[in-house]
Design an enzyme around this catalytic site. Structure first.
Site, mmCIF file in Angstrom:
data_model
loop_
_atom_site.group_PDB
_atom_site.id
_atom_site.type_symbol
_atom_site.label_atom_id
_atom_site.label_comp_id
_atom_site.label_asym_id
_atom_site.label_seq_id
_atom_site.Cartn_x
_atom_site.Cartn_y
_atom_site.Cartn_z
ATOM 1 N N GLU A 179 0.821 -1.221 0.000
ATOM 2 C CA GLU A 179 0.000 0.000 0.000
ATOM 3 C C GLU A 179 0.852 1.268 0.000
ATOM 4 O O GLU A 179 0.559 2.211 0.723
ATOM 5 C CB GLU A 179 -0.962 -0.014 1.203
ATOM 6 N N ASN A 222 2.355 -4.848 -3.173
ATOM 7 C CA ASN A 222 0.980 -5.313 -2.930
ATOM 8 C C ASN A 222 0.073 -4.123 -2.617
ATOM 9 O O ASN A 222 0.494 -3.191 -1.928
ATOM 10 C CB ASN A 222 1.057 -6.247 -1.694
ATOM 11 N N HIS A 258 -9.997 -6.839 -1.949
ATOM 12 C CA HIS A 258 -11.069 -6.652 -0.958
ATOM 13 C C HIS A 258 -12.240 -6.048 -1.737
ATOM 14 O O HIS A 258 -12.195 -4.888 -2.147
ATOM 15 C CB HIS A 258 -10.623 -5.686 0.151
ATOM 16 N N GLU A 287 -5.473 -11.047 -0.896
ATOM 17 C CA GLU A 287 -6.285 -10.820 0.315
ATOM 18 C C GLU A 287 -7.773 -10.840 -0.012
ATOM 19 O O GLU A 287 -8.551 -10.044 0.535
ATOM 20 C CB GLU A 287 -5.922 -9.463 0.955
ATOM 21 N N ASP A 289 -11.560 -10.995 -0.238
ATOM 22 C CA ASP A 289 -12.778 -11.175 0.561
ATOM 23 C C ASP A 289 -13.879 -10.383 -0.115
ATOM 24 O O ASP A 289 -13.614 -9.494 -0.917
ATOM 25 C CB ASP A 289 -12.595 -10.812 2.048
HETATM 26 C C1 XIL Z 1 -5.514 -6.078 8.693
HETATM 27 C C2 XIL Z 1 -5.820 -7.230 9.634
HETATM 28 O O1 XIL Z 1 -6.685 -8.110 8.985
HETATM 29 C C3 XIL Z 1 -6.418 -6.725 10.914
HETATM 30 O O2 XIL Z 1 -6.569 -7.791 11.851
HETATM 31 C C4 XIL Z 1 -5.529 -5.635 11.507
HETATM 32 O O3 XIL Z 1 -6.174 -5.096 12.648
HETATM 33 C C5 XIL Z 1 -5.273 -4.538 10.500
HETATM 34 O O4 XIL Z 1 -4.706 -5.105 9.336
HETATM 35 N N1 XIL Z 1 -4.514 -4.710 3.878
HETATM 36 C C6 XIL Z 1 -3.429 -5.391 4.368
HETATM 37 C C7 XIL Z 1 -3.539 -6.182 5.601
HETATM 38 O O5 XIL Z 1 -2.386 -5.438 3.690
HETATM 39 O O6 XIL Z 1 -2.340 -6.258 6.321
HETATM 40 C C8 XIL Z 1 -4.646 -5.650 6.492
HETATM 41 O O7 XIL Z 1 -4.801 -6.556 7.591
HETATM 42 C C9 XIL Z 1 -5.926 -5.500 5.709
HETATM 43 C C10 XIL Z 1 -5.753 -4.558 4.557
#
Ligand code: XIL
Length: 374
Positions: A179, A222, A258, A287, A289
């Site tokens: 990010e 990423n 996401h 990631e 979802d």
């Molecule tokens: C998130 C976790 O899922 C949470 O448990 C934590 O509180 C905050 O981070 N992008 C990412 C991840 O790269 O590391 C993040 O994970 C979600 C968004």
């Protein structure tokens, strides 16, 4: 222990699964006889001796999940969770356990306990890991926020060496940077303490240090919100081209994916993956979802869950079609432990398995979509 292979379950493993299947089926049948409603959209089909996700996706693809749940290892203490994770997935990302705040909470003090727990679990499941992450604006302890560039470079170099060396035999893909570009397509020069102190040169250093430490691992950048062609993904094309032009060893780009269930996947997703593949990069879904609106009882509508299944299948298909896409990771597999609700309490039920750890109705469709092995 057999380290990487996940091509097929052993006969013993299969027999065990058959017994579990029979018992589960009996329980479902019993619920039906007692009139207990199947209130939560789980997969109602009788258990078959189907391949697991990891078997279906092998040999070309690994199917992964973030491990740990929102509060580190709560989920790993749950035997059903462990069982499903080990059966279905061949790649594990520590959800938080490798972030600086946990693994390196004080200057000069590492705490490898939580990450070791995930690594031990991965080994016992015959699985590999995605390492996550070194250069991010989140998950950092206060002490790194204040350092000068010189001091930060020394710390980051040592940190990369320590962490990558420890998990060298486990981690096949590393999110070196996470990010680093904001939603308007600009580098996060203020929010990110590494960029703030040192500028973009810290990315050059980090990828090079990482390559030197673990030459076998694939090194990723990423981000979220780059699934479609647009301002932010264009900014990645420019940044990666610039860095690779200087010989920086970036192997791949991770698409977090996401997704909001009501929005769906951007129509240009497949083309966008191809454009990065065309640059000679690996692509990975890191990631995934799919968040759904929740009612007062935390339920989602049937049509939203159906749509969720289509979205998961669309994401999986896009990855499976590309040789450059070798891993597909979900950000947690069960609604029981998922992080979405802590971000927005009105959105959730984002996973492949429901809060009772039962596969959702669309599970077998997803398995087909991810399958390179039918
Ligand atoms: C998130 C976790 O899922 C949470 O448990 C934590 O509180 C905050 O981070 N992008 C990412 C991840 O790269 O590391 C993040 O994970 C979600 C968004």
């Amino acid at each position: 222990m057999k380290p990487t292979s996940h091509a097929a379950a052993t006969p013993k493993c299969r027999r065990l699964r058959a017994w579990c299947a029979i018992i589960t089926f009996a329980c479902v049948a019993l619920n039906a006889c007692t009139g207990q409603a199947d209130e939560d959209q789980s997969d109602p089909s009788p258990p078959e001796m189907a391949l697991t996700l990891r078997e279906a996706a092998a040999p070309r693809l690994r199917v992964g999940t973030a491990i740990g749940g929102a509060t580190t290892s709560e989920a790993l203490a749950d035997p059903s969770y462990r069982h499903i994770a080990a059966e279905e997935f061949s790649l594990f990302t520590p959800e938080n356990q490798m972030k600086w705040r946990i693994i390196h909470p004080q200057r000069g003090r590492y705490d490898f306990g939580p990450a070791d727990e995930v690594a031990n679990f991965a080994r016992s499941a015959g699985a590999k890991m995605r390492g996550h992450t070194f250069i991010w604006h989140g998950g950092n302890p206060d002490w790194i926020e204040q350092l000068s560039c010189d001091a930060l470079r020394v710390e980051l170099r040592a940190h990369i060496r320590q962490v990558m060396t420890r998990y060298k035999s486990d981690v096949i893909e590393w999110d070196i940077a996470n990010e680093v570009i904001d939603d308007s397509g600009k580098l996060r020069m203020q929010e990110n303490p590494f960029l703030r102190a040192c500028g973009v040169g810290i990315l050059v250093d980090a990828f090079r240090w990482a390559r030197d430490t673990a030459p076998e691992a694939e090194l990723f950048i990423n981000d979220y919100g780059i699934e479609g062609v647009g301002q932010k993904s264009d900014a990645y094309v420019a940044l990666i081209s610039q860095l690779r032009g200087q010989g920086v060893p970036i192997d791949g780009i991770g698409f977090q994916a996401h997704i909001l269930g009501r929005d769906g996947v951007p129509p240009s997703f497949q083309d966008n993956l191809r454009r990065f593949e065309g640059m000679g990069l690996k692509v990975a879904i890191t990631e995934a979802d799919v968040r759904l609106p929740l009612d007062a009882a935390d339920q989602s509508t049937d049509s939203d869950v159906r749509r969720q299944g289509e979205i998961y299948a669309e994401l999986a298909t896009a990855c499976r079609r590309l040789h450059s896409c070798q891993s597909f990771t979900v950000w947690g597999f069960s609604d029981r432990y998922h992080w979405a609700k802590s971000v927005n309490p009105q959105l959730g039920n984002a996973c492949l398995f429901d809060a009772n750890l039962r596969p959702k109705r669309f599970f077998s469709t997803f398995r087909k979509a991810i399958s390179t092995n039918l």
